[in-house]
Design an enzyme around this catalytic site. Structure first.
Site, short mmCIF file in Angstrom:
data_model
loop_
_atom_site.label_atom_id
_atom_site.label_comp_id
_atom_site.label_asym_id
_atom_site.label_seq_id
_atom_site.Cartn_x
_atom_site.Cartn_y
_atom_site.Cartn_z
N LYS A 52 0.83 -1.21 0.00
CA LYS A 52 0.00 0.00 0.00
C LYS A 52 0.87 1.26 0.00
O LYS A 52 0.62 2.19 -0.78
CB LYS A 52 -0.94 -0.01 1.21
CG LYS A 52 -2.04 -1.05 1.09
CD LYS A 52 -2.90 -1.06 2.33
CE LYS A 52 -4.05 -2.05 2.19
NZ LYS A 52 -4.96 -2.00 3.34
N ALA A 68 -0.60 0.86 6.06
CA ALA A 68 -0.90 -0.07 7.15
C ALA A 68 -1.92 -1.09 6.69
O ALA A 68 -2.73 -0.83 5.79
CB ALA A 68 -1.43 0.68 8.37
N ASP A 69 -1.87 -2.25 7.31
CA ASP A 69 -2.89 -3.27 7.07
C ASP A 69 -2.96 -4.15 8.31
O ASP A 69 -2.01 -4.22 9.09
CB ASP A 69 -2.58 -4.12 5.85
CG ASP A 69 -3.85 -4.75 5.28
OD1 ASP A 69 -4.36 -4.22 4.29
OD2 ASP A 69 -4.33 -5.74 5.85
N GLN A 70 -4.10 -4.79 8.49
CA GLN A 70 -4.23 -5.65 9.66
C GLN A 70 -5.05 -6.89 9.35
O GLN A 70 -5.88 -6.90 8.43
CB GLN A 70 -4.80 -4.90 10.86
CG GLN A 70 -6.18 -4.36 10.71
CD GLN A 70 -6.62 -3.54 11.92
OE1 GLN A 70 -7.72 -3.07 11.90
NE2 GLN A 70 -5.83 -3.36 12.93
#
Length: 193
Positions: A52, A68-70
């Site tokens: 990203k 960010a990613d989760q």
């Protein structure tokens, strides 16, 4: 200082960034979120955050870009964003009465293309709520666009019996880590604007 761009249009992430009172703007990364199945959950969130950040950085090479990613992990299973209410119900049934982990990958890419990455993990225990309460929660539609099908910053916090870790991490952006990365990059805080 170069422009700061958040590679996300998530309202929760924007709210957390707004709290820093640093000038920034948000831009959708527009990337594929599928990761190789052989990656561990922490490798996957690290890869997604990097993908990203780098996608937006390609469009704005002179900027600092934060991605960010989760993902949620329960009993060895990884949960991403549910596609519909039925999938959200299934995810939440796996979480109630148990402890699960939420992993957030963060990547800050600078004007020279150098990346600084981190993965933060929080552990959450949910109350063992009954099906009728779960259905009332699903009626709120907080599950939409959320891995694990809940929002701890909204009504979903009533599901939470215990939290070990950074609450901001659960909301989508581990701010202690973000501040550390921004300070290392030379960003200054509490400046008069």
């Amino acid at each position: 200082m170069s422009e700061l761009i958040l590679a996300s249009t998530s309202s929760a992430r924007r709210a957390l960034m707004d709290g820093l009172r640093l000038p920034y703007r948000a831009e959708a990364p527009g990337v594929d979120e599928v990761v190789a199945p052989h990656l561990s959950v922490t490798e996957a969130v690290r890869a997604l955050a990097s993908r990203k950040a780098r996608a937006v950085h390609q469009r704005h090479p002179e900027a600092w870009v934060l991605g960010a990613d989760q993902l949620v992990e329960v009993a060895g299973e990884v949960l991403s964003k549910p596609v519909d209410r039925s999938a959200a119900r299934e995810q939440l049934r796996k979480l109630v009465g148990t402890t699960h982990a939420i992993h957030t990958g963060v990547c800050l890419v600078g004007p020279g293309g150098e990346a600084h990455e981190s993965v933060e993990t929080a552990r959450l225990t949910f109350y063992a709520v009954k099906d009728e309460e779960l259905e009332r929660y699903l009626d709120l539609n907080e599950w939409e666009g959320c891995c694990g099908s809940y929002r701890v910053e909204e009504a979903g916090q009533a599901l939470l019996e215990r939290l070990d870790g950074d609450r901001a991490n659960v909301q989508g952006l581990p701010m202690v880590t973000v501040v550390r990365l921004l300070r290392q990059a030379g960003f200054r805080f509490f400046e008069r604007r």
